[in-house]
Design a protein around this motif. Structure first.
Motif, PDB file in Angstrom:
ATOM      1  N   MET A  26      38.193 -20.873 -69.585  1.00 51.16           N
ATOM      2  CA  MET A  26      36.974 -20.859 -70.381  1.00 51.16           C
ATOM      3  C   MET A  26      35.799 -21.209 -69.471  1.00 51.16           C
ATOM      4  N   PHE A  27      34.614 -21.146 -70.012  1.00 48.97           N
ATOM      5  CA  PHE A  27      33.398 -21.394 -69.240  1.00 48.97           C
ATOM      6  C   PHE A  27      33.014 -22.875 -69.307  1.00 48.97           C
ATOM      7  N   HIS A  28      32.785 -23.457 -68.134  1.00 51.15           N
ATOM      8  CA  HIS A  28      32.347 -24.846 -68.057  1.00 51.15           C
ATOM      9  C   HIS A  28      30.950 -24.959 -67.463  1.00 51.15           C
ATOM     10  N   LYS A  29      30.652 -24.070 -66.519  1.00 55.37           N
ATOM     11  CA  LYS A  29      29.349 -24.067 -65.853  1.00 55.37           C
ATOM     12  C   LYS A  29      28.727 -22.692 -66.022  1.00 55.37           C
ATOM     13  N   ILE A  30      27.590 -22.662 -66.723  1.00 54.04           N
ATOM     14  CA  ILE A  30      26.906 -21.396 -66.996  1.00 54.04           C
ATOM     15  C   ILE A  30      25.555 -21.397 -66.292  1.00 54.04           C
ATOM     16  N   LEU A  31      25.331 -20.364 -65.495  1.00 53.60           N
ATOM     17  CA  LEU A  31      24.052 -20.171 -64.825  1.00 53.60           C
ATOM     18  C   LEU A  31      23.230 -19.186 -65.644  1.00 53.60           C
ATOM     19  N   VAL A  32      22.024 -19.578 -66.017  1.00 51.00           N
ATOM     20  CA  VAL A  32      21.151 -18.737 -66.826  1.00 51.00           C
ATOM     21  C   VAL A  32      19.997 -18.281 -65.946  1.00 51.00           C
ATOM     22  N   ALA A  33      19.995 -16.991 -65.606  1.00 49.34           N
ATOM     23  CA  ALA A  33      18.954 -16.424 -64.750  1.00 49.34           C
ATOM     24  C   ALA A  33      17.793 -15.979 -65.633  1.00 49.34           C
ATOM     25  N   LEU A  54      19.538 -23.625 -65.562  1.00 51.60           N
ATOM     26  CA  LEU A  54      18.511 -22.604 -65.720  1.00 51.60           C
ATOM     27  C   LEU A  54      17.920 -22.319 -64.347  1.00 51.60           C
ATOM     28  N   LEU A  55      17.879 -21.047 -63.969  1.00 51.79           N
ATOM     29  CA  LEU A  55      17.381 -20.644 -62.658  1.00 51.79           C
ATOM     30  C   LEU A  55      16.273 -19.620 -62.811  1.00 51.79           C
ATOM     31  N   HIS A  56      15.135 -19.893 -62.193  1.00 49.76           N
ATOM     32  CA  HIS A  56      14.042 -18.922 -62.099  1.00 49.76           C
ATOM     33  C   HIS A  56      13.837 -18.638 -60.623  1.00 49.76           C
ATOM     34  N   VAL A  57      13.898 -17.359 -60.261  1.00 53.77           N
ATOM     35  CA  VAL A  57      13.698 -16.970 -58.874  1.00 53.77           C
ATOM     36  C   VAL A  57      12.268 -16.481 -58.716  1.00 53.77           C
ATOM     37  N   LEU A  58      11.508 -17.208 -57.908  1.00 51.83           N
ATOM     38  CA  LEU A  58      10.140 -16.799 -57.613  1.00 51.83           C
ATOM     39  C   LEU A  58      10.189 -15.598 -56.688  1.00 51.83           C
ATOM     40  N   SER A  59       9.583 -14.520 -57.136  1.00 45.29           N
ATOM     41  CA  SER A  59       9.608 -13.290 -56.361  1.00 45.29           C
ATOM     42  C   SER A  59       8.385 -12.456 -56.691  1.00 45.29           C
TER      43      SER A  59
END
Length: 179
Positions: A1-8, A35-40
């Motif tokens: 199952m999912f334990h660590k979820i990365l939200v782009a 929560l991840l925001h990629v500055l681009s």
């Protein structure tokens, strides 16, 4: 199952839907969110930072230092908006009893998301998909397509809402606005 979820996340309209899907899933399986925001400069609404990559060159061509300073301020404002979005969403998730952290990184969105997920040993990446196809995807690329093909873990793509209005679709860059 999912334990660590990365939200782009990005600052587009679909970002909210991506967050809500990830939050609902994290609640259901009692997973942690990042929560991840990629500055681009590739992100819609991002200021043009090409002048900032080598300011000495542009100054040598006679460009005003004030123009470069204005570009720098626009970029800083964009970065601060990203951080504020992340803080707000992290607070909302935490208030829903979901362990949440956030980060903002500079880089190529697809590669940065995949590398971050691999290094952090995430079980799942949740990312938005605007539904672009054909020439749009060929010329503009697709971050979600890159992530689907290069991620080291499972990927959940959240589609643009089917009932999105023409105005929302135009803002997503999929159709020309009515005149």
């Amino acid at each position: 199952m999912f334990h660590k979820i990365l939200v782009a996340l990005d600052t587009s309209i679909i970002g909210r839907s991506v967050f809500e899907e990830a939050l609902a899933l994290a609640k259901a399986v009692q997973a942690n969110l990042t929560l991840l925001h990629v500055l681009s400069s590739e992100e819609e609404g991002s200021p043009d930072i090409s002048l900032l990559s080598s300011p000495e060159y542009y100054l040598g061509l006679g460009m005003s230092i004030k123009i470069l300073e204005m570009q720098q301020k626009q970029w800083e404002k964009f970065a601060n908006q990203g951080l504020e979005m992340l803080r707000s969403l992290a607070e909302e998730a935490t208030n829903s009893d979901v362990s949440t952290e956030f980060t903002q990184q500079l880089g190529n969105p697809g590669r940065t998301i995949c590398e971050f997920a691999r290094n952090g040993k995430y079980d799942l990446i949740v990312i938005g998909h605007r539904g672009r196809s054909g020439l749009f995807e060929l010329f503009l690329g697709s971050v979600s397509n890159y992530v689907l093909h290069h991620a080291s873990c499972s990927v959940l793509t959240v589609q643009r809402p089917v009932n999105a209005s023409k105005t929302e679709a135009a803002q997503l860059g999929e159709v020309a606005p009515s005149i």
